[in-house]
Design a protein around this motif. Structure first.
Motif, PDB file in Angstrom:
ATOM      1  N   SER A 270       0.819  -1.218   0.000  1.00 19.03           N
ATOM      2  CA  SER A 270       0.000   0.000   0.000  1.00 19.03           C
ATOM      3  C   SER A 270       0.850   1.263   0.000  1.00 19.03           C
ATOM      4  O   SER A 270       0.313   2.366   0.092  1.00 19.03           O
ATOM      5  CB  SER A 270      -0.924   0.024   1.223  1.00 19.03           C
ATOM      6  N   GLY A 271       2.157   1.121  -0.064  1.00 19.58           N
ATOM      7  CA  GLY A 271       3.023   2.296  -0.139  1.00 19.58           C
ATOM      8  C   GLY A 271       3.511   2.788   1.211  1.00 19.58           C
ATOM      9  O   GLY A 271       4.282   3.729   1.286  1.00 19.58           O
ATOM     10  N   ARG A 272       3.069   2.149   2.277  1.00 23.88           N
ATOM     11  CA  ARG A 272       3.512   2.582   3.601  1.00 23.88           C
ATOM     12  C   ARG A 272       4.903   2.057   3.908  1.00 23.88           C
ATOM     13  O   ARG A 272       5.375   1.105   3.286  1.00 23.88           O
ATOM     14  CB  ARG A 272       2.544   2.057   4.677  1.00 23.88           C
ATOM     15  N   ALA A 273       5.540   2.682   4.918  1.00 22.42           N
ATOM     16  CA  ALA A 273       6.825   2.169   5.370  1.00 22.42           C
ATOM     17  C   ALA A 273       6.573   0.876   6.150  1.00 22.42           C
ATOM     18  O   ALA A 273       5.466   0.649   6.631  1.00 22.42           O
ATOM     19  CB  ALA A 273       7.491   3.194   6.275  1.00 22.42           C
ATOM     20  N   SER A 274       7.606   0.046   6.255  1.00 25.35           N
ATOM     21  CA  SER A 274       7.470  -1.133   7.103  1.00 25.35           C
ATOM     22  C   SER A 274       7.406  -0.665   8.546  1.00 25.35           C
ATOM     23  O   SER A 274       8.083   0.285   8.936  1.00 25.35           O
ATOM     24  CB  SER A 274       8.676  -2.055   6.928  1.00 25.35           C
ATOM     25  N   PHE A 275       6.575  -1.325   9.363  1.00 22.03           N
ATOM     26  CA  PHE A 275       6.549  -0.965  10.777  1.00 22.03           C
ATOM     27  C   PHE A 275       7.509  -1.830  11.584  1.00 22.03           C
ATOM     28  O   PHE A 275       7.498  -1.807  12.809  1.00 22.03           O
ATOM     29  CB  PHE A 275       5.118  -1.048  11.342  1.00 22.03           C
ATOM     30  N   ARG A 276       8.380  -2.591  10.877  1.00 17.94           N
ATOM     31  CA  ARG A 276       9.299  -3.461  11.608  1.00 17.94           C
ATOM     32  C   ARG A 276      10.753  -3.192  11.282  1.00 17.94           C
ATOM     33  O   ARG A 276      11.628  -3.534  12.068  1.00 17.94           O
ATOM     34  CB  ARG A 276       8.991  -4.930  11.292  1.00 17.94           C
ATOM     35  N   THR A 277      11.025  -2.649  10.102  1.00 19.59           N
ATOM     36  CA  THR A 277      12.425  -2.464   9.728  1.00 19.59           C
ATOM     37  C   THR A 277      12.590  -1.238   8.837  1.00 19.59           C
ATOM     38  O   THR A 277      11.684  -0.884   8.088  1.00 19.59           O
ATOM     39  CB  THR A 277      12.952  -3.709   8.983  1.00 19.59           C
ATOM     40  N   ALA A 278      13.757  -0.603   8.983  1.00 20.70           N
ATOM     41  CA  ALA A 278      14.058   0.522   8.105  1.00 20.70           C
ATOM     42  C   ALA A 278      14.747   0.010   6.838  1.00 20.70           C
ATOM     43  O   ALA A 278      14.858   0.722   5.848  1.00 20.70           O
ATOM     44  CB  ALA A 278      14.959   1.515   8.824  1.00 20.70           C
ATOM     45  N   ASP A 279      15.235  -1.234   6.884  1.00 21.54           N
ATOM     46  CA  ASP A 279      15.952  -1.802   5.740  1.00 21.54           C
ATOM     47  C   ASP A 279      15.037  -2.799   5.028  1.00 21.54           C
ATOM     48  O   ASP A 279      14.775  -3.896   5.524  1.00 21.54           O
ATOM     49  CB  ASP A 279      17.223  -2.498   6.244  1.00 21.54           C
ATOM     50  N   LEU A 280      14.580  -2.409   3.851  1.00 23.29           N
ATOM     51  CA  LEU A 280      13.614  -3.245   3.130  1.00 23.29           C
ATOM     52  C   LEU A 280      14.168  -4.628   2.784  1.00 23.29           C
ATOM     53  O   LEU A 280      13.401  -5.578   2.596  1.00 23.29           O
ATOM     54  CB  LEU A 280      13.166  -2.533   1.846  1.00 23.29           C
ATOM     55  N   ALA A 281      15.499  -4.724   2.715  1.00 26.16           N
ATOM     56  CA  ALA A 281      16.094  -6.030   2.390  1.00 26.16           C
ATOM     57  C   ALA A 281      15.710  -7.078   3.436  1.00 26.16           C
ATOM     58  O   ALA A 281      15.717  -8.282   3.153  1.00 26.16           O
ATOM     59  CB  ALA A 281      17.607  -5.901   2.296  1.00 26.16           C
ATOM     60  N   ASP A 282      15.354  -6.627   4.635  1.00 26.57           N
ATOM     61  CA  ASP A 282      15.000  -7.569   5.704  1.00 26.57           C
ATOM     62  C   ASP A 282      13.757  -8.400   5.367  1.00 26.57           C
ATOM     63  O   ASP A 282      13.571  -9.485   5.918  1.00 26.57           O
ATOM     64  CB  ASP A 282      14.716  -6.809   7.013  1.00 26.57           C
ATOM     65  N   VAL A 283      12.887  -7.885   4.510  1.00 22.37           N
ATOM     66  CA  VAL A 283      11.659  -8.636   4.228  1.00 22.37           C
ATOM     67  C   VAL A 283      11.874  -9.697   3.143  1.00 22.37           C
ATOM     68  O   VAL A 283      11.015 -10.553   2.927  1.00 22.37           O
ATOM     69  CB  VAL A 283      10.467  -7.713   3.802  1.00 22.37           C
ATOM     70  N   VAL A 284      13.010  -9.601   2.441  1.00 21.03           N
ATOM     71  CA  VAL A 284      13.279 -10.553   1.354  1.00 21.03           C
ATOM     72  C   VAL A 284      13.879 -11.825   1.945  1.00 21.03           C
ATOM     73  O   VAL A 284      14.840 -11.750   2.726  1.00 21.03           O
ATOM     74  CB  VAL A 284      14.252  -9.952   0.316  1.00 21.03           C
ATOM     75  N   ARG A 285      13.292 -12.956   1.587  1.00 23.38           N
ATOM     76  CA  ARG A 285      13.784 -14.224   2.127  1.00 23.38           C
ATOM     77  C   ARG A 285      15.242 -14.424   1.736  1.00 23.38           C
ATOM     78  O   ARG A 285      15.651 -14.068   0.620  1.00 23.38           O
ATOM     79  CB  ARG A 285      12.932 -15.388   1.608  1.00 23.38           C
ATOM     80  N   GLU A 286      16.012 -14.990   2.661  1.00 23.40           N
ATOM     81  CA  GLU A 286      17.441 -15.179   2.432  1.00 23.40           C
ATOM     82  C   GLU A 286      17.693 -15.987   1.153  1.00 23.40           C
ATOM     83  O   GLU A 286      17.009 -16.975   0.893  1.00 23.40           O
ATOM     84  CB  GLU A 286      18.050 -15.907   3.636  1.00 23.40           C
ATOM     85  N   GLY A 287      18.647 -15.532   0.367  1.00 25.71           N
ATOM     86  CA  GLY A 287      18.985 -16.239  -0.866  1.00 25.71           C
ATOM     87  C   GLY A 287      18.216 -15.727  -2.068  1.00 25.71           C
ATOM     88  O   GLY A 287      18.486 -16.139  -3.201  1.00 25.71           O
ATOM     89  N   GLU A 288      17.243 -14.847  -1.866  1.00 28.65           N
ATOM     90  CA  GLU A 288      16.444 -14.305  -2.979  1.00 28.65           C
ATOM     91  C   GLU A 288      16.820 -12.838  -3.193  1.00 28.65           C
ATOM     92  O   GLU A 288      17.233 -12.153  -2.258  1.00 28.65           O
ATOM     93  CB  GLU A 288      14.943 -14.391  -2.659  1.00 28.65           C
TER      94      GLU A 288
END
Lengths: 391, 197
Positions: free
Chosen positions: A47-65
């Motif tokens: 929806s365009g909002r910031a993550s409410f858990r992390t400032a680094d978007l890479a954190d939401v990407v599963r490891e290895g992807e």
């Protein structure tokens, strides 16, 4: 407009699936660490909002992807497919396959999220309160999003210029002062326009939740003039920046401007951050989120999706019961809870209950007892015929 | 990849090119290694020749094979009208419009204090010299981002005392696009930059 379907790929622990959501209430239950909050986070990000858990978007990407993707099928008006592709330090939004801005994504899918990160909003860092007000202002005046980006970049550039060896070029400094004063004045003026209406909505919702406080107002604390037209705000900003040039150079950061504003919630002359009990303060944050929801609804012409994480763990049962009854008859709501039985006892609207386990969601039956479980339609309006329920 | 160090070096070199990501770099590298030798030899020779023959114009800093460049010596061009752009590539873009009949000045970048780029790192001094000798109008055609805007504001402050007219290119809707597909920022700029018809 409701979220009809959700598909995720490589997003945290969520299993790849196409989920068909209920148009009113989706109650996600399960033990901690299973992925309930991840579902809400995926909705917030698309929806365009910031993550409410992390400032680094890479954190939401599963490891290895390299990328995670989140796609929602919106049903009703406007129907279509909104997607977000998220990678290291970047996020791209697509509406029916066409790349769109983050602001446009937020207008296609207006969403208000309330999570544990918001619980300390009343007495926490001013940035959290500023962001909550700015979301309302940007929803009503979308071009403000660009002013915020301009302001933040120009602020960082000016600090770097002041900190460079030797005396900074006077004309270069003046160029950044000009950029900062025009973007900063637009931001400052928008906050002066929206603090009042937001405060009044918080008051209405605080009353709805049974809070004892009256005459609630949201007051802007700013070094800039309280009431001034745009050109005067820009002049005041320009003058203030010049005045603090030397101290900012020594400090290595910007000491003046709307990024230093604060917002305080008052009941009459009482500052609520200091006077409200911790339970009341949390209830006031809930009133604030509901106020944001109604103001976003006016901006977008439809009720935003309301995503409320761990909704029954930190809240007074009486406030929760009032919240459950106060949920309007339309508008889609996502709630998560680790305490299924307690959640089911609340007078929530009709909806679907999902059990979340190891990143997989399974529809388990009815929502609480106010009405019977209503299954989602076989096909949402505007949905393509090859859509399947893969959960 | 570690067993093929030469291929790894080629992929790494391609990845440094603008607009080339890791996947594209691997695809191009594999193409060059599997295509007939004249494909890679032709590319290599073209890069070498272009590097050898192309230089920066000593007047406007656009890329050229002859110094001064064709724009600077063309008597049909209006020498009193100067467009200031960030990169040599921008000259090609403006030329494709066939609308501009003045001359160019390439700055070689934009102000970017966070990356340590200040006025002395750009071709500002030569611009001021040119502006002071027979130029009536300078069109600032830097990018519409913070760096480009700051550079335009900076140049305006330096140019105006010289008595030249300083203008900024307009920003707004792309021709042929429907309003409903325009983003809010572009549409907002189009409205604030509206003109009488």
């Amino acid at each position: 407009m409701v979220i009809g379907t959700l598909s995720v790929e490589s997003f945290r622990n969520l299993a790849p699936a196409r989920l068909r959501f209920h148009p009113r209430l989706n109650l996600l239950v399960g033990k901690n660490g299973q992925g309930k909050t991840n579902v809400l986070e995926s909705l917030a990000l698309v929806s365009g909002r910031a993550s409410f858990r992390t400032a680094d978007l890479a954190d939401v990407v599963r490891e290895g992807e390299n990328d995670a993707t989140v796609t929602v099928g919106l049903a009703g008006e406007p129907a279509g497919e909104l997607a977000a592709r998220i990678g290291k330090g970047r996020r791209e939004h697509f509406w029916n396959g066409r790349k769109v801005s983050r602001v446009e994504a937020s207008r296609r899918l207006p969403l208000v999220a309330l999570t544990s990160a918001d619980l300390g909003r009343l007495g926490g860092p001013p940035a959290d309160r500023r962001r909550a007000l700015d979301r309302v202002a940007v929803a009503h005046e979308p071009s403000l999003a660009a002013e915020h980006r301009r302001y933040e970049k120009a602020r960082a550039d000016r600090v770097a210029l002041l900190g460079a060896p030797g005396r900074p070029d006077r004309d270069a400094l003046a160029a950044y002062e000009e950029l900062l004063s025009s973007a900063g004045a637009a931001i400052a003026a928008s906050r002066r326009r929206w603090a009042g209406p937001l405060g009044r909505r918080i008051e209405e919702n605080a009353r709805l939740l049974g809070l004892p406080y009256r005459e609630i107002s949201l007051r802007l604390v700013s070094e800039l003039p309280a009431e001034a037209p745009l050109p005067l705000l820009a002049d005041a900003l320009r003058a203030g920046l010049r005045l603090r040039e030397e101290s900012e150079r020594r400090a290595g950061r910007a000491l003046f401007g709307p990024h230093r504003d604060d917002l305080l919630l008052f009941s009459g002359a009482l500052p609520l951050a200091a006077r409200a009990s911790s339970g009341e303060a949390r209830a006031l944050v809930l009133a604030w989120a509901l106020a944001e929801r109604s103001l976003l609804a006016e901006a977008c012409g439809r009720l935003p999706v309301f995503a409320f994480d761990d909704f029954d763990s930190e809240w007074d049962p009486d406030v929760l019961a009032r919240f459950a009854r106060a949920l309007p008859d339309d508008g889609q709501v996502f709630l998560t809870s680790a305490r299924e039985r307690a959640a089911r006892e609340l007078p929530l609207p009709v909806g679907a209950v999902w059990r979340v386990e190891a990143g997989r969601l399974a529809a388990t039956g009815t929502s609480p007892d106010r009405a019977a479980f209503l299954p989602a339609p076989a096909r949402w309006p505007g949905e393509r015929s090859d859509d399947v329920l893969a959960s | 990849m570690t067993s093929l160090p030469a291929l790894a070096r080629l992929v790494a070199a391609l990845e440094r090119l603008p607009g080339i990501g890791p996947k594209s770099a691997r695809r191009i590298a594999h193409f060059l290694l599997t295509a007939p030798p004249d494909a890679s030899e032709g590319l290599s020779a073209a890069i070498f020749e272009a590097r050898e023959r192309t230089r920066s114009c000593s007047v406007c800093h656009a890329l050229t094979e002859q110094d001064p460049c064709a724009f600077c010596v063309d008597p049909a061009r209006d020498g009193a009208l100067l467009a200031v752009v960030e990169e040599p590539f921008d000259v090609e873009v403006l030329e494709r419009t066939r609308e501009f009949r003045g001359r160019y000045h390439v700055l070689g970048g934009a102000l970017a204090p966070l990356r340590g780029i200040g006025p002395d790192d750009l071709h500002v001094a030569s611009l001021l010299e040119r502006a002071a000798s027979g130029v009536a109008e300078v069109v600032l055609a830097t990018n519409p981002n913070v760096e480009g805007e700051a550079t335009a504001l900076y140049l305006a402050r330096r140019l105006k005392p010289l008595g030249v007219r300083v203008t900024r290119i307009a920003f707004g809707l792309p021709v042929g696009a429907a309003i409903e597909f325009a983003d809010e920022v572009t549409l907002g700029r189009s409205l604030s930059g509206r003109r009488e018809v």
